[in-house]
Design an enzyme around this catalytic site. Structure first.
Site, PDB file in Angstrom:
ATOM      1  N   ARG A  64       0.799  -0.728   0.102  1.00  0.00           N
ATOM      2  CA  ARG A  64      -0.203   0.038   0.358  1.00  0.00           C
ATOM      3  C   ARG A  64       1.306   1.641   0.323  1.00  0.00           C
ATOM      4  NH1 ARG A  64      -1.864   3.510   2.905  1.00  0.00           N
ATOM      5  NH2 ARG A  64      -4.308   3.436   2.068  1.00  0.00           N
ATOM      6  N   ASP A  84      -7.032  -2.265   3.695  1.00  0.00           N
ATOM      7  CA  ASP A  84      -6.302  -3.550   4.016  1.00  0.00           C
ATOM      8  C   ASP A  84      -7.471  -3.942   4.873  1.00  0.00           C
ATOM      9  OD1 ASP A  84      -4.832  -1.759   6.286  1.00  0.00           O
ATOM     10  OD2 ASP A  84      -3.020  -1.467   4.772  1.00  0.00           O
TER      11      ASP A  84
HETATM   12  C1  UD1 Z   1       2.376   4.470   8.505  1.00  0.00           C
HETATM   13  C2  UD1 Z   1       3.470   3.620   8.760  1.00  0.00           C
HETATM   14  C3  UD1 Z   1       2.330   2.360   9.817  1.00  0.00           C
HETATM   15  C4  UD1 Z   1       2.076   2.956  10.692  1.00  0.00           C
HETATM   16  C5  UD1 Z   1       1.048   4.254  10.828  1.00  0.00           C
HETATM   17  C6  UD1 Z   1       0.614   4.990  11.796  1.00  0.00           C
HETATM   18  C7  UD1 Z   1       4.431   3.395   6.526  1.00  0.00           C
HETATM   19  C8  UD1 Z   1       4.581   2.339   5.762  1.00  0.00           C
HETATM   20  N1  UD1 Z   1       3.112   2.807   6.971  1.00  0.00           N
HETATM   21  O1  UD1 Z   1       1.332   4.232   7.694  1.00  0.00           O
HETATM   22  O2  UD1 Z   1       2.597   1.167   9.372  1.00  0.00           O
HETATM   23  O3  UD1 Z   1       0.945   2.434  11.574  1.00  0.00           O
HETATM   24  O4  UD1 Z   1       1.771   5.530   9.469  1.00  0.00           O
HETATM   25  O5  UD1 Z   1       2.540   6.034  12.695  1.00  0.00           O
HETATM   26  O6  UD1 Z   1       5.386   4.056   6.669  1.00  0.00           O
HETATM   27  N2  UD1 Z   1      -5.813   9.213   7.253  1.00  0.00           N
HETATM   28  C9  UD1 Z   1      -6.305   9.993   7.144  1.00  0.00           C
HETATM   29  N3  UD1 Z   1      -5.796  10.246   5.536  1.00  0.00           N
HETATM   30  C10 UD1 Z   1      -5.033  10.388   4.985  1.00  0.00           C
HETATM   31  C11 UD1 Z   1      -4.186   9.559   5.145  1.00  0.00           C
HETATM   32  C12 UD1 Z   1      -4.518   9.132   7.026  1.00  0.00           C
HETATM   33  O7  UD1 Z   1      -7.639  10.106   7.408  1.00  0.00           O
HETATM   34  O8  UD1 Z   1      -4.687  10.622   3.474  1.00  0.00           O
HETATM   35  C13 UD1 Z   1      -5.599   8.736   8.767  1.00  0.00           C
HETATM   36  C14 UD1 Z   1      -5.164   6.754   8.904  1.00  0.00           C
HETATM   37  O9  UD1 Z   1      -7.037   6.202   8.277  1.00  0.00           O
HETATM   38  C15 UD1 Z   1      -4.988   6.824   9.564  1.00  0.00           C
HETATM   39  C16 UD1 Z   1      -4.858   8.063  10.021  1.00  0.00           C
HETATM   40  O10 UD1 Z   1      -4.422   8.888   9.579  1.00  0.00           O
HETATM   41  O11 UD1 Z   1      -6.129   6.739  10.932  1.00  0.00           O
HETATM   42  C17 UD1 Z   1      -2.794   7.625  10.546  1.00  0.00           C
HETATM   43  O12 UD1 Z   1      -2.381   7.311   8.850  1.00  0.00           O
HETATM   44  P1  UD1 Z   1      -0.849   7.737   9.016  1.00  0.00           P
HETATM   45  O13 UD1 Z   1       0.294   8.441   9.491  1.00  0.00           O
HETATM   46  O14 UD1 Z   1      -1.153   8.471   7.228  1.00  0.00           O
HETATM   47  O15 UD1 Z   1      -0.354   6.484   8.174  1.00  0.00           O
HETATM   48  P2  UD1 Z   1       0.062   5.729   6.758  1.00  0.00           P
HETATM   49  O16 UD1 Z   1       0.893   6.518   6.755  1.00  0.00           O
HETATM   50  O17 UD1 Z   1      -0.487   4.598   5.601  1.00  0.00           O
END
Ligand code: UD1
Length: 431
Positions: free
Chosen positions: A98, A122
């Site tokens: 992802r 996922d």
């Molecule tokens: C990354 C990590 C993951 C970790 C997470 C939080 C990688 C490959 N993965 O995932 O292992 O658990 O950080 O520390 O680096 N959200 C939105 N909109 C967006 C983006 C995020 O609503 O456009 C929400 C997500 O659903 C979630 C929260 O924000 O609830 C945090 O997500 P995010 O920090 O973006 O996680 P990842 O970058 O996907």
């Protein structure tokens, strides 16, 4: 043999003792590989973890026109980026990992256009991309979703702007940061994520000639430059893997020294561990965890860094499953992480979830059973729970574990556990 057809056979009653060495962070490798796209020439990464994600990202970069040499034994990836690169990342690769969505920012910055397949959800939740899209739009990109792709265009280049993230999203911070380094003018990312993997990316970009201030704080200020140069960069040690070993030591009443680990990236997690009765002390190049009794239950709340990492929540829950007392665990980042709790209850754990809260009542014993890994961290936590359960636990779908923990079973054996990898006779059944 594919790890999708394998399972772990875990013999309960282990006490882990000895030393383990941690390699570079899974959550940094894809982003630093994507960052290589920003400069023509050869960028080399070291301390690259031996995980499936690195292979998929290597393939993705090759399809964009790069030459990629991934030396698995040496833990290095050398990426030769041509002057002109492709701008399309297909679904067959993006759906596997992802986080490969992190090529979006660099591709818009380098090519003025990008087509990146939407990865979909996922097992840990829906994981939207709205913050990524809003941030890149602020920099002047036009984004649309067409036929399952995010199609982005910035024919006249990107222009610096102030981007206020609704939530300090790791992925959105990285995508906007990697787009902004080649934009015209100044970008400010407010409410930016502060994770050590962001700091790692910032340091690499600085080595490439980017002007970025504030890495590790909530405000990143980026002064765009015309071009960047390739570099050599060692990936930051994986704090989640290091934290998993710390909890494994405490759960098994063991004595484990974790090398190439940075305890300053795990302050809350190690403090929680001390609360369970473990003795934690710093050693050169890492830390040591010693435990000589049944752990005491500890409450835990996941939050963006420097809060307790959501990626450690499953091991915290697994420890509480055998602790003395009851604990409340609050999951604030991913709603789907508690899927894992129902597998843990198959081992005899008492967990009751309600929304994003879980109450865990520690049991004197767990009992071995077949369980299924629903994601990377759940798989690691179930394996550890198997180590402290009576009898045999089979952990199915261990391809998840292999995505985050290089050589997990070998390292467990080196610490004295009886864990073997075997062909899964049930592979492909039961979804
Ligand atoms: C990354 C990590 C993951 C970790 C997470 C939080 C990688 C490959 N993965 O995932 O292992 O658990 O950080 O520390 O680096 N959200 C939105 N909109 C967006 C983006 C995020 O609503 O456009 C929400 C997500 O659903 C979630 C929260 O924000 O609830 C945090 O997500 P995010 O920090 O973006 O996680 P990842 O970058 O996907």
């Amino acid at each position: 043999m594919q790890s999708s057809q394998e399972r772990f056979r875990v013999v309960g009653g282990a006490r882990l003792a000895g030393e383990v060495r941690v390699t570079g962070a899974k959550n940094s490798v894809l982003k630093t590989m994507a960052a290589a796209l920003l400069a023509e020439g050869r960028t080399t990464l070291t301390e690259v973890p031996r995980i499936y994600d690195t292979e998929v990202m290597s393939e993705l970069l090759r399809r964009l026109g790069c030459q990629v040499e991934y030396d698995v034994e040496a833990g290095t990836v050398a990426i030769d980026v041509p002057a002109v690169i492709g701008h399309r990342a297909d679904y067959d690769l993006v759906r596997r990992i992802r986080a490969s969505i992190c090529v979006l920012g660099p591709l818009i910055a380098r090519c003025g256009e990008a087509e990146v397949a939407m990865p979909g959800g996922d097992q840990i939740g829906s994981r939207p991309l709205d913050f990524h899209m809003a941030g890149l739009t602020k920099l002047g990109a036009e984004l649309e979703s067409e036929h399952g792709f995010i199609v982005a265009r910035a024919p006249h280049g990107l222009t610096g702007a102030t981007v206020w993230l609704d939530f300090p999203s790791v992925g959105a911070t990285e995508n906007v940061l990697m787009a902004a380094v080649l934009a015209r003018g100044t970008t400010v990312i407010d409410n930016a994520a502060r994770e050590p993997e962001i700091v790692d990316l910032v340091q690499m970009l600085q080595q490439m000639g980017a002007k970025v201030d504030g890495g590790g704080s909530s405000t990143l200020t980026i002064e765009g430059v015309d071009r960047l140069s390739p570099t050599t960069h060692a990936i930051v040690p994986d704090r989640i893997v290091a934290g998993t070993w710390a909890f494994a030591a405490a759960m098994t009443r063991g004595d484990v020294t974790v090398r190439n680990a940075r305890p300053q990236h795990l302050e809350i997690a190690l403090d929680k561990l001390a609360g369970t009765g473990a003795v934690v002390h710093g050693v050169e190049d890492g830390f040591r965890v010693v435990m000589d009794r049944r752990p005491t239950a500890v409450d835990a709340v996941t939050l963006p860094y420097p809060g307790l990492a959501t990626d450690l929540q499953p091991v915290v829950m697994a420890l509480n499953a055998i602790a003395d007392g009851a604990a409340m665990i609050t999951e604030n980042i991913f709603e789907g992480r508690f899927v894992f709790a129902s597998e843990l209850t198959r081992l005899g754990a008492h967990v009751r979830t309600d929304g994003h809260h879980a109450v865990v009542r520690g049991q004197p014993h767990l009992s071995g059973a077949p369980v299924r890994a629903s994601d990377i961290r759940a798989g690691a936590a179930l394996t550890l729970a198997g180590l402290v359960a009576q009898g045999i636990t089979h952990v199915h779908d261990i391809y998840h574990v292999d995505r985050g923990y290089p050589g997990f079973d070998q390292q467990l054996r080196d610490l004295g556990a009886e864990v073997t990898r075997e062909l899964d006779p049930d592979a492909g059944f039961g979804g």
